[in-house]
Design an enzyme around this catalytic site. Sequence first.
Site, PDB file in Angstrom:
ATOM      1  N   GLU A  64      38.793  25.880 -15.284  1.00 15.29           N
ATOM      2  CA  GLU A  64      39.196  26.200 -13.912  1.00 15.29           C
ATOM      3  C   GLU A  64      37.988  26.353 -12.987  1.00 15.29           C
ATOM      4  O   GLU A  64      38.116  26.219 -11.779  1.00 15.29           O
ATOM      5  CB  GLU A  64      40.039  27.477 -13.893  1.00 15.29           C
ATOM      6  CG  GLU A  64      41.361  27.305 -14.584  1.00 15.29           C
ATOM      7  CD  GLU A  64      42.207  28.567 -14.600  1.00 15.29           C
ATOM      8  OE1 GLU A  64      41.817  29.570 -13.974  1.00 15.29           O
ATOM      9  OE2 GLU A  64      43.263  28.539 -15.248  1.00 15.29           O
TER      10      GLU A  64
ATOM     11  N   ALA B 147      51.292  26.694 -17.441  1.00 17.94           N
ATOM     12  CA  ALA B 147      51.418  27.411 -16.167  1.00 17.94           C
ATOM     13  C   ALA B 147      50.070  27.988 -15.774  1.00 17.94           C
ATOM     14  O   ALA B 147      49.185  28.165 -16.616  1.00 17.94           O
ATOM     15  CB  ALA B 147      52.454  28.528 -16.292  1.00 17.94           C
ATOM     16  N   ASP B 148      49.953  28.294 -14.497  1.00 19.47           N
ATOM     17  CA  ASP B 148      48.776  28.986 -13.994  1.00 19.47           C
ATOM     18  C   ASP B 148      49.216  29.861 -12.834  1.00 19.47           C
ATOM     19  O   ASP B 148      50.150  29.505 -12.111  1.00 19.47           O
ATOM     20  CB  ASP B 148      47.696  28.003 -13.535  1.00 19.47           C
ATOM     21  CG  ASP B 148      46.344  28.690 -13.411  1.00 19.47           C
ATOM     22  OD1 ASP B 148      45.740  28.964 -14.468  1.00 19.47           O
ATOM     23  OD2 ASP B 148      45.922  28.992 -12.288  1.00 19.47           O
ATOM     24  N   SER B 149      48.563  31.001 -12.673  1.00 22.37           N
ATOM     25  CA  SER B 149      48.892  31.919 -11.581  1.00 22.37           C
ATOM     26  C   SER B 149      47.623  32.408 -10.901  1.00 22.37           C
ATOM     27  O   SER B 149      46.591  32.579 -11.553  1.00 22.37           O
ATOM     28  CB  SER B 149      49.651  33.145 -12.107  1.00 22.37           C
ATOM     29  OG  SER B 149      50.882  32.778 -12.662  1.00 22.37           O
TER      30      SER B 149
END
Length: 190
Positions: free
Chosen positions: A32, A68-70
């Site tokens: 990321e 998923a990513d938050s």
Amino acid sequence: MELILGSQSSTRANLLKEHGIKFEQKALYFDEESLKTTDPREFVYLACKGKLEKAKELLANNCAIVVADSVVSVGNRMQRKAKNKQEALEFLKRQNGHEIEVLTCSALISPVLEWLDLSVFRARLKAFDPSEIEKYLESGLWQESAGCVRLEDFHKPYIKSSSENLSVGLGLNVEGLLGALKLGAKLSSL
């Protein structure tokens, strides 16, 4: 069809378990730090797409992978995982008594379907108790959560009002995923 959760998140794993979804958990590595955007929506979308590309490398017949990513947004300022206790304290100070948004991008890939969803959970927070902030920071629980937000414990008593989609706030749009899984089952039976 076998479902793989491409995440090390215990919260995401618990969400799937609570909804009776059987799965195997596998870590997917996506850097990321390579993403240069500071826009919360763009960041979470690109991070999820990056994880989805990694998932495609694992994709085999009769297998579906969910990723998923938050991130947290306070006044459109992005909060990812805090790097240290000082940054965690700064995140909590910005959230204190304000509205927070948890932006979650969830995706599913299978041999018959690719689904991607970007959803937002909003919560208006009351002021934090300073002694509880100190206990929370000492506990270390904040370390694995975007923006140090833990709706399941620390933040829970401070929520004045919120949107209904709690699973999005916890890091995975389970309701949307269930719909995608049903659609995928129908498509694979054709």
